[in-house]
Design an enzyme around this catalytic site. Structure first.
Site, mmCIF file in Angstrom:
data_model
loop_
_atom_site.group_PDB
_atom_site.id
_atom_site.type_symbol
_atom_site.label_atom_id
_atom_site.label_comp_id
_atom_site.label_asym_id
_atom_site.label_seq_id
_atom_site.Cartn_x
_atom_site.Cartn_y
_atom_site.Cartn_z
ATOM 1 N N GLY A 71 61.417 54.419 27.589
ATOM 2 C CA GLY A 71 61.021 53.616 28.745
ATOM 3 C C GLY A 71 62.177 53.321 29.687
ATOM 4 N N ASN A 151 56.189 42.081 28.652
ATOM 5 C CA ASN A 151 56.583 42.180 27.244
ATOM 6 C C ASN A 151 56.736 40.820 26.567
ATOM 7 O OD1 ASN A 151 58.738 42.632 29.302
ATOM 8 N ND2 ASN A 151 60.039 42.059 27.592
ATOM 9 N N GLN A 179 54.525 48.464 27.672
ATOM 10 C CA GLN A 179 53.774 47.593 26.749
ATOM 11 C C GLN A 179 52.270 47.874 26.789
ATOM 12 O OE1 GLN A 179 54.848 45.319 24.509
ATOM 13 N NE2 GLN A 179 57.001 45.626 24.976
ATOM 14 N N SER A 199 56.787 54.584 26.597
ATOM 15 C CA SER A 199 57.719 54.721 25.474
ATOM 16 C C SER A 199 56.940 54.805 24.164
ATOM 17 C CB SER A 199 58.638 53.501 25.450
ATOM 18 O OG SER A 199 59.504 53.583 24.351
ATOM 19 N N ALA A 200 57.234 55.841 23.355
ATOM 20 C CA ALA A 200 56.413 56.106 22.166
ATOM 21 C C ALA A 200 56.524 55.046 21.077
ATOM 22 C CB ALA A 200 56.794 57.469 21.582
ATOM 23 N N HIS A 201 57.687 54.376 20.979
ATOM 24 C CA HIS A 201 57.847 53.462 19.829
ATOM 25 C C HIS A 201 57.043 52.172 19.968
ATOM 26 C CE1 HIS A 201 60.967 50.412 21.159
ATOM 27 N NE2 HIS A 201 61.171 51.318 22.084
ATOM 28 N N THR A 237 68.065 69.702 26.032
ATOM 29 C CA THR A 237 67.167 70.291 25.029
ATOM 30 C C THR A 237 66.144 69.253 24.603
ATOM 31 O OG1 THR A 237 68.915 71.763 24.312
ATOM 32 C CG2 THR A 237 67.103 71.409 22.756
ATOM 33 N N CYS A 325 67.697 32.239 25.571
ATOM 34 C CA CYS A 325 68.554 31.136 25.165
ATOM 35 C C CYS A 325 68.729 31.128 23.648
ATOM 36 C CB CYS A 325 67.868 29.848 25.595
ATOM 37 S SG CYS A 325 68.843 28.395 25.400
HETATM 38 N N1 PLP Z 1 59.905 48.183 29.635
HETATM 39 C C1 PLP Z 1 59.290 47.274 28.873
HETATM 40 C C2 PLP Z 1 58.201 46.431 29.459
HETATM 41 C C3 PLP Z 1 59.633 47.120 27.525
HETATM 42 O O1 PLP Z 1 59.016 46.216 26.777
HETATM 43 C C4 PLP Z 1 60.667 47.950 27.001
HETATM 44 C C5 PLP Z 1 61.113 47.786 25.601
HETATM 45 O O2 PLP Z 1 61.069 46.707 25.039
HETATM 46 C C6 PLP Z 1 61.260 48.891 27.834
HETATM 47 C C7 PLP Z 1 60.868 48.985 29.156
HETATM 48 C C8 PLP Z 1 62.341 49.814 27.331
HETATM 49 O O3 PLP Z 1 61.770 50.871 26.605
HETATM 50 P P1 PLP Z 1 62.672 51.738 25.583
HETATM 51 O O4 PLP Z 1 62.909 50.862 24.398
HETATM 52 O O5 PLP Z 1 61.819 52.923 25.251
HETATM 53 O O6 PLP Z 1 63.896 52.122 26.296
#
Ligand code: PLP
Length: 392
Positions: A71, A151, A179, A199-201, A237, A325
């Site tokens: 991401g 997020n 998200q 983002s795949a994770h 690659t 914080c």
């Molecule tokens: N954007 C948002 C809204 C996210 O929650 C995150 C990861 O927490 C990212 C971008 C970043 O993604 P990545 O962990 O694949 O770099």
């Protein structure tokens, strides 16, 4: 000690089916897709097949999908290269105050290089105003970037409407859907989206792989220069195993989305109702209706979120601070602050993000533990004692 994992917004477990699909690519199918022999060309075919799956999942065409390392890279590419595109050095972009740092810190860098950035406000639920967005667009605006879903608080933004306004004014529209993808339906055509980061994770796939959707016809310059991979737009690659894993995770998440969301909603509402019923002086942050199904962001007044997180950790419960914080950064969450939540409430904020693998028993165990420990922390809080003496 077994763990209760309630931090799915941070990352998700890789599904066994996904690991299984990836393993052969570390063992026997290690060919480089750029090779000309069959052993390599089969890998090329396989990653092109995943491109089709991903494209279909957002109603795009395969050649509009570009693999990235996740991401953060997709966001950086979309923002930096839109602002540099045909740039005279004098560009304007619009984003929101509640974006992930992948967008916000990229904007800072763009500002250092002369781009003017407008940061849209959000209301008390974390939603942008479409009126404010339209007013902010001027003749120098090249890009609008509004996250699909936040997020921290899980609020879903009016993406289709924001996209429509951008289309009407001839401005590019990017959304960080990190998200949202795999959790809520996305249609880039119906939603007027020009670029979208994934983002795949975040949907039970592997880390270090994602994609940027770029609508056909947008001449977004390359971000990473080198070989000719990804139609010459993103060199390097390919992460073949990662791509295969992302494809499998995408397929599964699309198939199970409805069923998973029904379950997540049930678990989330159960957790929210238990907090509201059993713990005094707590509030749920974020939009109650337009919200990611697994998100429960809650502020417990008179306590420090970081202290509660440590206690939760001793019981194997994984959650996140809702406020930077508490994680030692010294400033309260920019999201809660943009929503107008006072610092003294924001500091007691925890984000629980539920996954489809969680059970009702786990949610109940976590709720019990939170209730007992919020009570304990308040017993040692001078502020709480003071409040009780004054008002109760
Ligand atoms: N954007 C948002 C809204 C996210 O929650 C995150 C990861 O927490 C990212 C971008 C970043 O993604 P990545 O962990 O694949 O770099």
């Amino acid at each position: 000690m077994s763990i209760i994992y309630l931090d799915h917004a941070a990352t998700t477990p890789v599904l066994p089916e996904v690991t299984e699909a990836m393993l052969p690519y570390y063992k026997e199918r290690y060919g480089n897709p750029s090779g000309i022999y069959q052993f390599a060309q089969h890998r090329k075919k396989e990653i092109e097949n995943v491109r089709k799956i991903l494209a279909e999942s957002i109603n795009a065409a395969p050649h509009e999908i570009y693999y990235t390392s996740g991401g953060t890279e997709a966001d950086n590419w979309a923002l930096k290269c839109s602002c540099f595109m045909g740039s005279t050095g004098k560009t304007h972009m619009i984003t929101t105050k509640i974006e992930h740092h992948a967008v916000l810190n990229t904007c800072k860098e763009l500002e250092n290089r002369g781009t003017k950035v407008t940061y849209l406000n959000v209301d008390e639920n974390g939603r942008i105003s479409l009126k404010e967005l339209e007013k902010a667009i001027d003749s120098g605006t090249v890009l609008v970037s509004v996250m699909f879903a936040n997020n921290e608080v899980g609020t879903i933004e009016p993406i289709k409407e924001a996209g429509y306004l951008c289309k009407k004014h001839g401005v590019l529209f990017h959304t960080d859907a990190v998200q949202a993808y795999g959790h809520i339906p996305i249609d880039v055509e119906k939603m007027n989206i020009d670029m979208l980061s994934v983002s795949a994770h975040k949907f039970n796939g592997p880390k270090g792989i994602g994609f940027l959707y770029i609508r056909e016809g947008i001449a977004l310059p390359s971000y990473i220069h080198g070989g000719g991979q990804e139609s010459g737009k993103r060199a390097g690659t390919e992460n073949v195993a990662g791509i295969i894993g992302m494809g499998k995770a995408a397929e599964i998440s699309q198939k199970r989305m409805e069923e998973d969301n029904r379950k997540l909603l049930h678990l989330r509402e159960h957790l929210i109702h238990r907090f509201l019923r059993e713990i005094p002086y707590c509030r749920i942050n974020g939009d109650r209706k337009n919200r990611l199904p697994g998100n429960c962001n809650v502020s417990f007044q008179f306590i420090d979120g970081g202290s509660l997180l440590i206690l939760l950790d001793t019981a194997g419960i994984c959650a996140s601070a809702g406020s930077a914080c508490s994680s030692g950064e010294g400033a309260s969450s920019h999201v809660l602050s943009a929503m107008g939540i006072p610092e003294e409430i924001a500091r007691g904020t925890i984000r629980f993000s539920i996954g489809a693998q969680n059970t009702l028993e786990e949610i109940d165990e976590a709720a019990d533990y939170v209730r007992e420990n919020v009570k304990k922390l308040r017993e040692t809080s001078a502020e709480y004692e003071d409040y009780q003496n004054k008002y109760v």
